[in-house]
Design an enzyme around this catalytic site. Structure first.
Site, short mmCIF file in Angstrom:
data_model
loop_
_atom_site.label_atom_id
_atom_site.label_comp_id
_atom_site.label_asym_id
_atom_site.label_seq_id
_atom_site.Cartn_x
_atom_site.Cartn_y
_atom_site.Cartn_z
N SER A 1 8.45 2.30 -5.10
CA SER A 1 8.71 3.72 -4.85
C SER A 1 8.87 4.02 -3.36
O SER A 1 9.45 5.04 -3.00
CB SER A 1 7.60 4.58 -5.44
N ARG B 1 6.34 6.78 6.33
CA ARG B 1 5.54 5.71 6.95
C ARG B 1 6.39 4.52 7.38
O ARG B 1 5.89 3.60 8.02
CB ARG B 1 4.43 5.29 6.00
N HIS C 1 -6.81 -4.09 8.06
CA HIS C 1 -6.78 -3.57 9.43
C HIS C 1 -7.51 -4.50 10.40
O HIS C 1 -7.23 -4.48 11.60
CB HIS C 1 -7.42 -2.17 9.48
N ASP D 1 0.84 -1.21 0.00
CA ASP D 1 0.00 0.00 0.00
C ASP D 1 0.87 1.25 0.00
O ASP D 1 0.55 2.25 -0.66
CB ASP D 1 -0.92 0.00 1.22
N HIS D 2 1.97 1.20 0.70
CA HIS D 2 2.89 2.34 0.74
C HIS D 2 3.65 2.52 -0.57
O HIS D 2 4.34 3.52 -0.75
CB HIS D 2 3.87 2.19 1.90
N ASP D 3 3.52 1.55 -1.47
CA ASP D 3 4.13 1.65 -2.80
C ASP D 3 3.28 2.48 -3.75
O ASP D 3 3.82 3.09 -4.67
CB ASP D 3 4.34 0.25 -3.37
N GLU E 1 6.09 3.95 11.14
CA GLU E 1 4.81 3.64 11.79
C GLU E 1 4.96 2.57 12.87
O GLU E 1 4.45 2.71 13.97
CB GLU E 1 3.78 3.19 10.76
#
Length: 692
Positions: free
Chosen positions: A275, A332, A430, A189-191, A335
């Site tokens: 990324s 992130r 989540h 997701d952070h990509d 986190e």
């Protein structure tokens, strides 16, 4: 930015500095200069148009005529004055072999006809028109008395308490999947998605601090605490900032062209391109490199050692009573411990690839080594995500039905991340997060020097990696621990709903409420609309909803809260559906996830399976990529599972890193002849005489 590391000061600053949870949440969305310029221009544009509307509306003009308030010419003047015009310019796409061989850092020009598709600092795409509270893009639920389908929306904190809240001890464990699968979902997701929050921290009209006010005034959209909530009497609301607008399709355009709505910005590339390791801009990519290296290495911290291996670079990211240090790059990473471990792992893997490639191709320049390793890393993430992660989430059969075989790059497909995917659908995991963070010593045994942690003690605690055993104990815990099983009545653990960032002081946040509020902030239509988009049945009665959810009690609870299934927030409705056979998500999430990943695959000119990207021999090697192998090659862990996303019940079931089922990526497929050396060998055989 220096390569400093002061673990003891990090720990002290967190305990003594009294950081507010909202401060830490803001740190997780740190953005680069170009993104800051864009959202500042967009916010200035929106505020300017809103002031014009208010002045005209309060004088002579009727509200019904507001859409005709500003002409196209007026808007062009405002776009120029606020700086949005420069942010909306079409990029010039380079030509030549390098632009065909390597993707840009920003994602621009991946599609030659639509150079902004999938690029950083562009708005999320929409699969359905947004449903805001008014034409200006006011969030759903802004006015608590506003009705939708004759019902008001329930407070998001009430939904979290009634539907999501789960005692830490009242959970079931997944019998098939490891917690590394959960972690990989957040990692990937952070990509492809990062939504910046509003650049302002104070209310536009009153100047009130958004972290302290309970009044709704953009960008403040606080989460109200219901009277039935255990927190009543302690706090009246939780702070919440609206997501920043985008210049393209921002709410200001509703004055000139009513079909435009407020849109939110994706600050990073949409592509699966690693990324989060390399950055989504040229300046960030340069800042993360070791530019003094002749090998194209990424910079690591040489002032602290993980048993001889290096950590991430760090920099000061917050000042309270003492400085708070964060890992450099994607903010992130800080986190929690799992994210720090994966960031460290893949930085090390890049450097390992570079050194291996240098041995094969000594004639390659540092830039070539860097770009080739980056290209391989992007492919590794594509393989692991589409071939290994997604089938376990959707189920093997649904994956084969929803993800047809790759047929090549399609320039007509927009690979941009959809708003509903980022703000709702891909937040499904989540509810699969365990309340405890397992850390294990060699042999996957409990180690007293780094015991298991309650989840909230692992958040924003990068110092623990340095002081408490490095990344190996964290990775061992992810490999051996099962995921939490999502079930009705066992949705989201209290570590996330009641203790989010509690360890850092201040009143904790509620991740479930934040997710719901974010969906309303983005104007996402309700649950039934998305089922309609996917060609699924739309519930009209309690029995319809009970049949879809397989749970009459949950259906009644939803309708008691929302009045109608049309109003159910898409995220909570989607995660409540029972999973498809062999998968971990229901029909709606399967549809939305597959739709997005198909676009990411088919709309990417640099997708690893495309014939022009890698040779057939290279593709065959990439097909064997193993996350377990990467762990073996970049840590001191010597035994791993053959399938790191599947649950391993016992340490005895782990395999030695030398086992044939943990294959190496054979980089000999990347060996190129040294053209200079080849020419020297050919000179004696060439007739170089010149005819008169």
């Amino acid at each position: 930015m220096g390569t400093i590391l002061c673990p003891s000061r990090v720990k002290t600053s967190l305990s003594e500095g009294a950081l507010r949870p909202s401060d830490l949440l803001a740190q997780f969305k740190q953005i680069g200069p170009q993104t800051r310029r864009h959202i500042s221009a967009a916010e200035l544009l929106d505020n300017t148009v809103e002031l014009i509307r208010e002045m005209v509306y309060t004088s002579t003009m009727a509200q019904s005529s507001l859409p005709d308030l500003l002409s196209e010419e007026d808007m062009q003047v405002l776009l120029q004055a606020t700086g949005c015009s420069s942010e909306m310019q079409r990029p010039l796409c380079k030509t030549g072999c390098l632009s065909e061989r390597y993707r840009s850092f920003t994602g621009e020009c991946n599609n030659r006809q639509h150079p902004k598709w999938g690029a950083a600092n562009t708005p999320y795409s929409r699969w359905l028109p947004p449903e805001y509270e008014d034409v200006r893009g006011v969030p759903r639920g802004w006015d608590p008395e506003h009705t939708y389908y004759n019902y008001t929306l329930p407070p998001v904190r009430l939904v979290s308490q009634d539907v999501l809240y789960t005692h830490n001890e009242n959970i079931s464990l997944d019998s098939s999947l490891s917690h590394l699968l959960v972690e990989w979902g957040q990692w990937i997701d952070h990509d492809f998605a990062l939504t910046p929050q509003s650049p302002s921290t104070a209310a536009f009209r009153t100047g009130a601090d958004c972290t302290r006010t309970c009044s709704r005034d953009t960008p403040c959209f606080p989460i109200q605490i219901p009277l039935s909530d255990p927190r009543t009497g302690i706090q009246s609301c939780m702070p919440f900032f609206r997501s920043a607008p985008s210049c393209v399709g921002s709410e200001a355009f509703t004055g000139a062209t009513p079909h435009h709505h407020r849109e939110q910005l994706n600050a990073i590339t949409s592509f699966v391109d690693a990324s989060m390791v390399y950055g989504s801009s040229s300046p960030m990519a340069a800042a993360l490199r070791n530019l003094s290296s002749p090998l194209g290495l990424l910079a690591l911290n040489d002032q602290a050692s993980d048993q001889g291996l290096l950590f991430l670079l760090v920099t000061v990211c917050l000042w309270v009573k003492l400085p708070v240090f964060c890992c450099l790059g994607d903010s992130r990473a800080n986190e929690h411990l799992g994210m720090i471990a994966l960031h460290t792992l893949f930085l090390r893997e890049h450097n390992r690839l570079v050194r291996e490639l240098h041995l094969l191709n000594a004639h390659w320049s540092p830039d070539t080594l860097y770009q080739e390793a980056r290209k391989i890393m992007g492919a590794v993430h594509q393989v692991d995500t589409l071939l290994h992660y997604l089938p376990r989430v959707l189920g093997e059969t649904p994956t084969s039905l929803l993800m047809p075989p790759y047929r090549g790059y399609d320039p007509e497909i927009d690979p941009s991340i959809a708003n509903v995917f980022s703000a709702a659908a891909f937040r499904f995991a989540h509810v699969t997060v365990q309340p405890m963070v397992a850390r294990l010593g060699p042999g996957y045994s409990l180690a007293p020097q780094h015991p298991p942690l309650p989840l909230h003690h692992s958040l924003f605690a990068s110092w623990r990696v340095v002081q408490e055993g490095g990344i190996d104990p964290v990775l061992r815990g992810l490999l051996l621990s099962p995921a939490k099983l999502q079930m009705p009545g066992q949705m989201m653990v209290e570590e996330l709903t009641e203790r989010l960032f509690q360890a850092q002081g201040g009143m904790p946040l509620d991740l479930g409420a934040l997710n719901l509020q974010r969906g309303r902030d983005h104007g996402l239509p309700g649950y039934s609309s998305w089922r309609g988009l996917c060609g699924l049945s739309v519930p009209n009665t309690t029995s319809d909803l009970a049949g879809i959810l397989g749970n009459p009690g949950l259906a009644e609870k939803f309708l008691l809260l929302y009045g109608t299934s049309q109003n159910i927030d898409v995220w909570v409705g989607a995660i409540s559906e029972p999973p498809l056979p062999g998968g971990r998500v229901g029909p709606l999430l399967a549809c939305l996830l597959a739709k997005q990943f198909r676009a990411l695959r088919d709309g990417d000119r640099f997708w690893w399976e495309r014939e022009a990207v890698f040779t057939s021999t290279q593709r065959a090697q990439l097909h064997t990529v193993s996350l377990s192998r990467i762990i073996c090659d970049n840590t001191h862990i010597t035994r791993v599972p053959s399938d790191p996303f599947s649950r391993t019940v016992s340490p005895e079931d782990m395999l030695a890193c030398s086992h044939p089922l943990i294959p190496h990526l054979n980089l000999s497929a990347w060996k190129e002849p040294d053209t200079g050396a080849v020419l020297l060998t050919l000179i004696p055989h060439l007739n170089l005489s010149v005819s008169p």
